[in-house]
Design a protein around this motif. Sequence first.
Motif, short mmCIF file in Angstrom:
data_model
loop_
_atom_site.label_atom_id
_atom_site.label_comp_id
_atom_site.label_asym_id
_atom_site.label_seq_id
_atom_site.Cartn_x
_atom_site.Cartn_y
_atom_site.Cartn_z
N ARG A 194 2.86 -7.52 7.41
CA ARG A 194 2.17 -7.59 8.69
C ARG A 194 1.88 -6.20 9.24
NH1 ARG A 194 6.43 -9.86 11.96
NH2 ARG A 194 7.80 -9.41 10.19
N ILE A 195 0.75 -6.04 9.91
CA ILE A 195 0.42 -4.79 10.59
C ILE A 195 1.31 -4.63 11.81
CG2 ILE A 195 -1.40 -3.56 11.84
CD1 ILE A 195 -3.42 -5.11 10.10
N ASP A 196 1.86 -3.41 11.97
CA ASP A 196 2.65 -3.08 13.16
C ASP A 196 1.75 -2.31 14.12
OD1 ASP A 196 4.42 -2.33 15.08
OD2 ASP A 196 5.83 -1.32 13.73
N PRO A 197 1.31 -2.94 15.21
CA PRO A 197 0.35 -2.28 16.11
C PRO A 197 0.98 -1.28 17.06
CG PRO A 197 0.87 -4.46 16.94
CD PRO A 197 1.63 -4.31 15.64
N THR A 198 2.30 -1.19 17.11
CA THR A 198 2.95 -0.32 18.09
C THR A 198 3.08 1.10 17.55
OG1 THR A 198 5.16 -0.88 17.26
CG2 THR A 198 4.25 -2.27 18.99
N GLY A 199 2.97 2.08 18.40
CA GLY A 199 3.29 3.46 18.06
C GLY A 199 2.21 4.25 17.36
N GLY A 200 1.19 3.61 16.84
CA GLY A 200 0.11 4.33 16.19
C GLY A 200 0.47 4.96 14.86
N ASP A 201 1.53 4.52 14.21
CA ASP A 201 1.94 5.08 12.93
C ASP A 201 1.06 4.50 11.83
OD1 ASP A 201 3.18 5.90 10.60
OD2 ASP A 201 5.21 5.40 11.26
N ARG A 202 0.24 5.35 11.20
CA ARG A 202 -0.70 4.83 10.21
C ARG A 202 -0.02 4.40 8.91
NH1 ARG A 202 -3.69 9.06 6.93
NH2 ARG A 202 -2.42 10.94 6.96
N MET A 203 1.25 4.78 8.72
CA MET A 203 1.97 4.29 7.55
C MET A 203 2.41 2.85 7.71
SD MET A 203 4.29 7.47 6.16
CE MET A 203 5.11 7.83 7.72
N ARG A 204 2.26 2.30 8.92
CA ARG A 204 2.75 0.95 9.19
C ARG A 204 1.60 -0.04 9.40
NH1 ARG A 204 7.61 0.03 9.59
NH2 ARG A 204 7.39 -1.71 11.05
N ARG A 205 0.54 0.18 8.67
CA ARG A 205 -0.63 -0.68 8.82
C ARG A 205 -0.64 -1.82 7.82
NH1 ARG A 205 -5.27 4.02 9.60
NH2 ARG A 205 -4.54 4.79 11.63
N GLY A 206 0.52 -2.28 7.44
CA GLY A 206 0.59 -3.42 6.54
C GLY A 206 0.50 -3.04 5.07
N TYR A 207 1.09 -1.92 4.68
CA TYR A 207 1.08 -1.49 3.29
C TYR A 207 2.09 -2.29 2.45
CZ TYR A 207 -1.73 2.71 4.18
OH TYR A 207 -2.74 3.58 4.50
N GLY A 208 1.67 -2.69 1.28
CA GLY A 208 2.63 -3.26 0.34
C GLY A 208 3.63 -2.25 -0.14
N LEU A 209 3.19 -1.00 -0.35
CA LEU A 209 4.05 0.07 -0.86
C LEU A 209 3.66 1.38 -0.21
CD1 LEU A 209 6.02 1.42 -2.94
CD2 LEU A 209 4.10 1.41 -4.54
N VAL A 210 4.67 2.15 0.23
CA VAL A 210 4.44 3.48 0.79
C VAL A 210 5.35 4.47 0.08
CG1 VAL A 210 4.77 4.96 2.81
CG2 VAL A 210 3.61 2.76 3.06
N VAL A 211 4.77 5.62 -0.31
CA VAL A 211 5.52 6.76 -0.85
C VAL A 211 5.26 7.92 0.10
CG1 VAL A 211 5.93 8.22 -2.86
CG2 VAL A 211 5.12 5.86 -3.18
N GLU A 212 6.31 8.47 0.71
CA GLU A 212 6.06 9.45 1.78
C GLU A 212 7.10 10.56 1.82
OE1 GLU A 212 7.84 9.68 5.04
OE2 GLU A 212 9.43 8.43 4.19
N PHE A 213 6.72 11.67 2.43
CA PHE A 213 7.55 12.82 2.77
C PHE A 213 8.27 13.41 1.55
CE2 PHE A 213 11.09 14.81 5.45
CZ PHE A 213 10.31 15.92 5.74
N GLY A 214 7.47 13.93 0.62
CA GLY A 214 8.04 14.63 -0.52
C GLY A 214 8.70 13.74 -1.54
N ALA A 215 8.45 12.44 -1.50
CA ALA A 215 9.05 11.52 -2.48
C ALA A 215 8.22 11.52 -3.76
CB ALA A 215 9.14 10.12 -1.89
N GLU A 216 8.84 11.03 -4.83
CA GLU A 216 8.18 10.94 -6.13
C GLU A 216 8.46 9.56 -6.71
OE1 GLU A 216 8.01 13.44 -10.35
OE2 GLU A 216 9.02 14.26 -8.57
N ALA A 217 7.40 8.85 -7.07
CA ALA A 217 7.54 7.47 -7.54
C ALA A 217 6.85 7.28 -8.88
CB ALA A 217 6.96 6.50 -6.51
N ASP A 218 7.56 6.65 -9.82
CA ASP A 218 6.98 6.17 -11.07
C ASP A 218 6.64 4.70 -10.88
OD1 ASP A 218 7.20 8.55 -12.47
OD2 ASP A 218 9.24 8.12 -13.13
N LEU A 219 5.37 4.35 -11.00
CA LEU A 219 4.91 3.01 -10.68
C LEU A 219 4.51 2.26 -11.94
CD1 LEU A 219 2.67 3.67 -7.55
CD2 LEU A 219 5.13 3.23 -7.66
N GLY A 220 4.98 1.02 -12.02
CA GLY A 220 4.58 0.12 -13.08
C GLY A 220 3.63 -0.93 -12.56
#
Length: 244
Positions: A194-220
């Motif tokens: 679900r989209i989170d309309p509070t706070g204006g955080d664009r990372m919370r717009r209903g993403y299935g997956l988020v990788v953020e702030f210097g993280a490293e992800a191997d995706l299958g």
Amino acid sequence: LPPVVHLASGVHQGPLVIDQREKLVGDPGAVVRGGIVVRHDDVEISHVSVVGGVNGITVDGMRGVVLDHVTVVRPQEDGIHVRGDAITITHCNIDMRGVTYGQGIDISYSMNTGESMVSRCTVVGGQEGIVTHSSMSMLEHNRVEQTTMRGISMTEMSMGGVMHNTVRDAKGIGILCGDHSMCMIDRNDVAGTRIDPTGGDRMRRGYGLVVEFGAEADLGRNDLADNPLTMGVFIDSLVHWQRP
């Protein structure tokens, strides 16, 4: 081998404190009201239900703890609260509905103590279903539903795998790999974020997956299609795609 202690059917007033090496096995219908606190290494708890408590089950700095077929219902804070050492959690059921600020399973600050395992658990409600901070963990074959912040999170320089999990109806983000963590993310099914309309955080717009702030992800091969947005990569993070 540790002694086997049987918890009789019926309601037992807690908090129940385990301060010796033992295997606690609940008889059918065994319920602890007020939480369980583990204060010794090499404790196994199986087939026990916990209602209430500050945390449903607290494990702070104890080695070799195993939780198998435990149920936790509506604690004040976390369902299973782990600090300072690795743990094995299998076949658990955590009901956090109505708990505003708690996590279903929170494993934190155990990076140098081995790998934790959370497998075949179901978590409903709470802020986050399963979260690790500064820990090494494998999160496999779990189901997380109806969380209010994120479904599954691996963050604060954690390492490990998020694999074969199902996430439904999370608010904001389904799965997060964040804050300089290194994550293997494969064969997960995330839908209905679900989209989170509070706070204006664009990372919370209903993403299935988020990788953020210097993280490293191997995706299958993750199924992220049935969400407002499939994947977001933010703030100096890296994503590597596994070959089919």
